[in-house]
Design a protein around this motif. Structure first.
Motif, PDB file in Angstrom:
ATOM      1  N   TYR A 101      28.237  29.591 -90.369  1.00 49.51           N
ATOM      2  CA  TYR A 101      28.874  29.086 -91.578  1.00 49.51           C
ATOM      3  C   TYR A 101      29.930  28.054 -91.206  1.00 49.51           C
ATOM      4  N   THR A 102      30.404  27.337 -92.214  1.00 49.47           N
ATOM      5  CA  THR A 102      31.476  26.375 -92.015  1.00 49.47           C
ATOM      6  C   THR A 102      32.802  27.057 -92.292  1.00 49.47           C
ATOM      7  N   CYS A 103      33.628  27.169 -91.248  1.00 50.99           N
ATOM      8  CA  CYS A 103      34.970  27.752 -91.371  1.00 50.99           C
ATOM      9  C   CYS A 103      35.983  26.616 -91.341  1.00 50.99           C
ATOM     10  N   VAL A 104      36.666  26.416 -92.461  1.00 50.29           N
ATOM     11  CA  VAL A 104      37.709  25.408 -92.534  1.00 50.29           C
ATOM     12  C   VAL A 104      39.028  26.076 -92.148  1.00 50.29           C
ATOM     13  N   ILE A 105      39.747  25.480 -91.211  1.00 51.35           N
ATOM     14  CA  ILE A 105      41.029  26.039 -90.789  1.00 51.35           C
ATOM     15  C   ILE A 105      42.092  25.552 -91.762  1.00 51.35           C
ATOM     16  N   ASP A 106      42.710  26.490 -92.453  1.00 47.81           N
ATOM     17  CA  ASP A 106      43.730  26.184 -93.457  1.00 47.81           C
ATOM     18  C   ASP A 106      45.025  26.864 -93.052  1.00 47.81           C
ATOM     19  N   SER A 107      45.828  26.167 -92.249  1.00 46.57           N
ATOM     20  CA  SER A 107      47.062  26.766 -91.728  1.00 46.57           C
ATOM     21  C   SER A 107      48.080  27.038 -92.829  1.00 46.57           C
ATOM     22  N   GLY A 108      47.873  26.488 -94.011  1.00 47.51           N
ATOM     23  CA  GLY A 108      48.772  26.741 -95.133  1.00 47.51           C
ATOM     24  C   GLY A 108      48.379  27.945 -95.963  1.00 47.51           C
ATOM     25  N   ALA A 109      47.205  28.511 -95.694  1.00 50.22           N
ATOM     26  CA  ALA A 109      46.734  29.676 -96.445  1.00 50.22           C
ATOM     27  C   ALA A 109      47.245  30.954 -95.785  1.00 50.22           C
ATOM     28  N   THR A 110      47.780  31.845 -96.572  1.00 52.81           N
ATOM     29  CA  THR A 110      48.276  33.114 -96.045  1.00 52.81           C
ATOM     30  C   THR A 110      47.122  34.001 -95.609  1.00 52.81           C
ATOM     31  N   TYR A 111      46.053  34.010 -96.380  1.00 49.10           N
ATOM     32  CA  TYR A 111      44.911  34.885 -96.123  1.00 49.10           C
ATOM     33  C   TYR A 111      43.635  34.073 -95.926  1.00 49.10           C
ATOM     34  N   THR A 112      42.689  34.684 -95.251  1.00 47.38           N
ATOM     35  CA  THR A 112      41.364  34.102 -95.117  1.00 47.38           C
ATOM     36  C   THR A 112      40.612  34.347 -96.416  1.00 47.38           C
ATOM     37  N   VAL A 113      39.930  33.310 -96.893  1.00 48.22           N
ATOM     38  CA  VAL A 113      39.185  33.396 -98.143  1.00 48.22           C
ATOM     39  C   VAL A 113      37.729  33.054 -97.842  1.00 48.22           C
ATOM     40  N   ILE A 114      36.813  33.906 -98.338  1.00 49.16           N
ATOM     41  CA  ILE A 114      35.384  33.725 -98.096  1.00 49.16           C
ATOM     42  C   ILE A 114      34.675  33.554 -99.431  1.00 49.16           C
ATOM     43  N   SER A 115      33.737  32.651 -99.440  1.00 49.79           N
ATOM     44  CA  SER A 115      32.951  32.412-100.649  1.00 49.79           C
ATOM     45  C   SER A 115      32.050  33.600-100.940  1.00 49.79           C
ATOM     46  N   ASP A 116      31.839  33.862-102.215  1.00 52.03           N
ATOM     47  CA  ASP A 116      30.908  34.934-102.587  1.00 52.03           C
ATOM     48  C   ASP A 116      29.466  34.559-102.268  1.00 52.03           C
ATOM     49  N   ARG A 117      29.223  33.308-101.837  1.00 52.15           N
ATOM     50  CA  ARG A 117      27.894  32.913-101.347  1.00 52.15           C
ATOM     51  C   ARG A 117      27.633  33.505 -99.960  1.00 52.15           C
ATOM     52  N   VAL A 118      28.711  33.918 -99.259  1.00 55.07           N
ATOM     53  CA  VAL A 118      28.609  34.432 -97.892  1.00 55.07           C
ATOM     54  C   VAL A 118      28.585  35.953 -97.873  1.00 55.07           C
ATOM     55  N   VAL A 119      29.533  36.596 -98.557  1.00 52.38           N
ATOM     56  CA  VAL A 119      29.567  38.061 -98.651  1.00 52.38           C
ATOM     57  C   VAL A 119      29.732  38.461-100.116  1.00 52.38           C
ATOM     58  N   LYS A 120      29.208  39.626-100.428  1.00 49.01           N
ATOM     59  CA  LYS A 120      29.302  40.119-101.797  1.00 49.01           C
ATOM     60  C   LYS A 120      30.713  40.618-102.092  1.00 49.01           C
ATOM     61  N   PRO A 121      31.226  40.269-103.282  1.00 44.95           N
ATOM     62  CA  PRO A 121      32.519  40.839-103.663  1.00 44.95           C
ATOM     63  C   PRO A 121      32.349  42.313-104.007  1.00 44.95           C
ATOM     64  N   GLU A 122      33.183  43.161-103.429  1.00 38.30           N
ATOM     65  CA  GLU A 122      33.112  44.596-103.687  1.00 38.30           C
ATOM     66  C   GLU A 122      34.510  45.112-103.990  1.00 38.30           C
ATOM     67  N   GLY A 123      34.567  46.242-104.673  1.00 39.55           N
ATOM     68  CA  GLY A 123      35.855  46.853-104.981  1.00 39.55           C
ATOM     69  C   GLY A 123      36.509  46.212-106.179  1.00 39.55           C
ATOM     70  N   PRO A 124      37.673  46.711-106.534  1.00 42.06           N
ATOM     71  CA  PRO A 124      38.351  46.189-107.725  1.00 42.06           C
ATOM     72  C   PRO A 124      38.889  44.778-107.492  1.00 42.06           C
ATOM     73  N   PRO A 125      38.830  43.945-108.525  1.00 45.81           N
ATOM     74  CA  PRO A 125      39.365  42.588-108.378  1.00 45.81           C
ATOM     75  C   PRO A 125      40.898  42.596-108.377  1.00 45.81           C
ATOM     76  N   ILE A 126      41.464  41.625-107.671  1.00 47.77           N
ATOM     77  CA  ILE A 126      42.916  41.434-107.672  1.00 47.77           C
ATOM     78  C   ILE A 126      43.189  39.966-107.974  1.00 47.77           C
ATOM     79  N   ASP A 127      44.377  39.665-108.456  1.00 50.12           N
ATOM     80  CA  ASP A 127      44.752  38.287-108.752  1.00 50.12           C
ATOM     81  C   ASP A 127      45.475  37.682-107.566  1.00 50.12           C
ATOM     82  N   MET A 128      45.064  36.459-107.186  1.00 48.44           N
ATOM     83  CA  MET A 128      45.693  35.731-106.089  1.00 48.44           C
ATOM     84  C   MET A 128      46.245  34.432-106.659  1.00 48.44           C
ATOM     85  N   THR A 129      47.515  34.175-106.389  1.00 44.22           N
ATOM     86  CA  THR A 129      48.139  32.945-106.860  1.00 44.22           C
ATOM     87  C   THR A 129      47.920  31.856-105.819  1.00 44.22           C
TER      88      THR A 129
END
Length: 171
Positions: free
Chosen positions: A78-106
């Motif tokens: 996959y294409t991993c973009v390095i985002d040094s300004g992002a606190t967390y790693t974010v993955i597209s739902d095209r790559v892995v299935k979203p599971e568990g309860p949703p949370i809001d991210m600002t």
């Protein structure tokens, strides 16, 4: 007592027998220091850093630094973009299935609904990293994964060599 000549200053002084212990301790410390600094590198290998170099790609029109990676042991790259300004790693739902309860991210673009999921990212050949990634719907086309600080903090240094188009990860 014995007289000692200090050749650096040209003075002489009577040797104090009580200073023998201090002189021997100082000599022992100096010899230990010399032995430690003169020993072969293999003997000092306990603090050796490992540097992994990965060729970067710059996506046309995006001007973002990306590297190839795999997720959860899959063979697909996959294409991993390095985002040094992002606190967390974010993955597209095209790559892995979203599971568990949703949370809001600002984000800079407002509030986005995501799912948190434990993943394993493999960069280069075998450099495996753990992340509690956020799975997001409708990510930017052509971007599979934004690698954030949660992954980058697992290294001592991450160096971007734009001239030679490579990223160095030092552990």
């Amino acid at each position: 007592g014995t007289w000692i000549k200090d050749f650096a200053s040209g003075t002489s002084a009577r040797r104090n027998p009580g200073n023998n212990v201090a002189m021997r301790m100082t000599l022992a410390l100096v010899l230990c220091w010399i032995g430690a600094t003169m020993s072969p590198p293999a003997a000092r290998a306990q603090n050796v850093s490992v540097v992994t170099t990965i060729r970067m790609t710059v996506e046309a029109g995006h001007e973002m630094v990306s590297i190839p990676c795999r997720v959860n042991g899959s063979e697909r790259r996959y294409t991993c973009v390095i985002d040094s300004g992002a606190t967390y790693t974010v993955i597209s739902d095209r790559v892995v299935k979203p599971e568990g309860p949703p949370i809001d991210m600002t984000t800079g673009n407002g509030v986005v609904r995501v799912h948190q999921r434990e993943v394993s990212l493999t960069l280069a050949d075998g450099m495996e990293l753990k992340s509690k990634a956020l799975v997001q719907q409708k990510m930017l086309q052509g971007v599979d994964i934004l690698v954030g600080q949660d992954v980058l903090r697992q290294f001592k240094y991450v160096t971007f060599d734009y001239e030679n188009r490579k990223v160095e990860f030092q552990r």
